[in-house]
Write a protein that holds these residues in place. Structure first.
Motif, mmCIF file in Angstrom:
data_model
loop_
_atom_site.group_PDB
_atom_site.id
_atom_site.type_symbol
_atom_site.label_atom_id
_atom_site.label_comp_id
_atom_site.label_asym_id
_atom_site.label_seq_id
_atom_site.Cartn_x
_atom_site.Cartn_y
_atom_site.Cartn_z
ATOM 1 N N PHE A 27 61.217 67.363 37.669
ATOM 2 C CA PHE A 27 60.665 67.030 36.347
ATOM 3 C C PHE A 27 60.334 68.294 35.544
ATOM 4 N N THR A 30 62.403 69.510 31.930
ATOM 5 C CA THR A 30 61.767 69.736 30.625
ATOM 6 C C THR A 30 62.087 71.118 30.049
ATOM 7 N N GLU A 31 62.770 71.946 30.825
ATOM 8 C CA GLU A 31 63.139 73.270 30.310
ATOM 9 C C GLU A 31 64.468 73.256 29.561
ATOM 10 N N SER A 61 63.062 66.681 21.817
ATOM 11 C CA SER A 61 61.968 66.046 22.559
ATOM 12 C C SER A 61 62.141 64.544 22.723
ATOM 13 N N LYS A 62 62.619 63.884 21.688
ATOM 14 C CA LYS A 62 62.731 62.429 21.761
ATOM 15 C C LYS A 62 63.706 62.018 22.864
ATOM 16 N N MET A 68 64.463 63.901 25.378
ATOM 17 C CA MET A 68 63.894 64.345 26.656
ATOM 18 C C MET A 68 62.932 63.301 27.225
ATOM 19 N N VAL A 69 62.113 62.711 26.369
ATOM 20 C CA VAL A 69 61.172 61.693 26.846
ATOM 21 C C VAL A 69 61.947 60.507 27.429
ATOM 22 N N VAL A 99 63.272 61.581 30.855
ATOM 23 C CA VAL A 99 62.208 61.601 31.868
ATOM 24 C C VAL A 99 61.932 60.182 32.355
ATOM 25 N N LYS A 100 61.859 59.247 31.405
ATOM 26 C CA LYS A 100 61.573 57.850 31.746
ATOM 27 C C LYS A 100 62.694 57.255 32.596
ATOM 28 N N ALA A 120 62.451 58.766 36.092
ATOM 29 C CA ALA A 120 61.294 58.261 36.836
ATOM 30 C C ALA A 120 61.531 56.826 37.312
ATOM 31 N N LYS A 121 62.092 56.002 36.434
ATOM 32 C CA LYS A 121 62.359 54.606 36.800
ATOM 33 C C LYS A 121 63.332 54.500 37.972
#
Lengths: 288, 288
Positions: free
Chosen positions: A114, A118-119, A124-125, A127-128, A131-132, A135-136
């Motif tokens: 994680f 993020t690097e 950003s949008k 990237m979020v 990440v989701k 994670a899921k």
């Protein structure tokens, strides 16, 4: 495909330097640089390029999915899980570093995935969303659900278990992260929602294909050929495709999934589709 | 502070429903709803409010840090780690659900933390920063580094170990996540860089304070009073503050950290500082 794997290996080598705490980083490097097939990161890079993105944008994400995959292997091999001594032709991480260091290095790989993600030079949008998605794919909607069902199904009579259960295990245990790898690549690459869904459909077929082939290999190859303990699914009384549908039908299923996978990505630029076709053939025809 | 803990408990209860895979979710709920002190999520909420943000913005992040904390407790208690039978007055997760389910539920909590976090109504740019801050705090720059050093220091003669080693363990094992909890709250709350750094300084003091008090309690209280095995640091030959600097000097250190922590947040609105002052006093004066 080979050059993509080399790109990944170099990037992973750089992403996990041999710094303090030394023992943990040694174990992380031991587990991840042991020469896997890099199917997930290749899928991530190729999906990014498929939708017109540059490979460099998704290198960190590709490393992240391989870190998470490696974490899941370390965990799977633990004495309280599959209790396996051999992985990628070498002693498993807990055999070399001990159980506590193995568990800590698995957690460290997950955290680094994680952080490293993020690097990336990604808006950003997006990237979020990435990440989701990641994670899921590794929690109780993905990897963990598959591992849990897998463990609870051990020792059951194949006659008592349907294809549905088997598919549940594989869709979650193997499929979810493969799907996330491809979708993440397509999101970062700037794919439209329609394109992302095509990539998702392709990855679902590839995920199942990967697992059916794995099951066939486990039954038909030696440990030496596989680089991991062969026949272990048999010994553990695990569900496998050959056990539930027979060897011949499993091989037919492989052909069907291969065909369906390719259909999902038919509409894309023929040059950009090539790496994914090569990956599909590689997964279907591999010997270990 | 009590109302904040209740807010967190309700949010955690909702965030982890009893769905399939049932056994994993049961174990996750068992571990996290066992009635902890909720220091990290309270810190997260209070830091958000300190810099002028609304509590509701940071509920998901507050739950996420508690999920990660709980994951680390499950891991710490495993037979191959501290091998502990008692936690928060109840049998540890692996004692109730078995080792494999405990490990899987720990991984699931970690994954859910990141997934849940991304559901917060927070601008993407801030969210990416928050994800990074959280990931860093749990990997080899944080939690894992502390756990690794802690394990490798077991059984060493206190005379051979300096305060420096002890502080390294605590700054990483306990401090990093506490610091991240506060910083995340301040970032989400819209704090300036200067304000975020003040919050970080406060959280560093609180992190060390928390651990010194923990060490003192471990030496002076019974298992019944603590709700976990007392004196276990002694038995495991672990480094503790009383062991390295003596009980009296440890108590003086508590007072110093308490004072320094409060100094970091002196400039803020006196009403908004109150929950953090209350938390500091609670940590310093707690009995378990």
């Amino acid at each position: 495909m080979i050059s993509k794997a080399e790109t990944i290996n170099r990037a992973l080598d750089e992403a996990i330097p041999l710094i303090e705490p030394l023992n943990i980083h040694k174990a992380m490097r031991y587990a991840i640089l042991a020469g896997g097939k890099r199917v997930r990161p290749i899928l991530c890079l190729a999906a990014c390029e498929l939708v017109g993105g540059e490979e460099r944008l998704t290198i960190q994400a590709a490393c992240a999915v391989e870190m998470i995959h490696t974490m899941s292997l370390i965990k799977d091999d633990l004495p309280c899980m599959d209790n396996d001594d051999l992985r990628r032709g070498k002693p498993t991480t807990h055999k070399v570093f001990g159980e506590s260091v193995a568990i800590l290095s698995g957690g460290a790989l997950l955290a680094l995935a994680f952080e490293h993600l993020t690097e990336a030079d990604v808006p950003s949008k997006k990237m979020v969303r990435v990440v989701k998605e990641l994670a899921k794919s590794i929690g109780t909607k993905g990897l963990v659900a598959g591992q849990a069902k897998d463990l609870s199904s051990e020792g059951l009579d194949p006659n008592d278990v349907g294809l549905e259960d088997l598919e549940y295990i594989h869709v979650h245990k193997t499929g979810a992260l493969l799907e996330a790898s491809a979708v993440i690549g397509a999101v970062i690459g700037g794919g439209s929602e329609e394109e992302i869904e095509k990539v998702r459909g392709f990855a679902r077929c590839i995920g199942l294909l990967f697992q059916v082939v794995d099951d066939i290999l486990d039954e038909t190859k030696s440990s030496e050929e596989l680089g991991k303990t062969a026949g272990k699914d048999q010994v553990a009384g695990k569900l496998t495709y050959p056990k539930v549908m027979g060897l011949e039908k499993s091989k037919e299923f492989v052909k069907k999934l291969k065909r369906e996978g390719k259909e999902h990505i038919q509409g894309f630029d023929s040059d950009k589709v090539k790496p994914l076709i090569a990956l599909t053939n590689f997964i279907a025809n591999r010997n270990n």
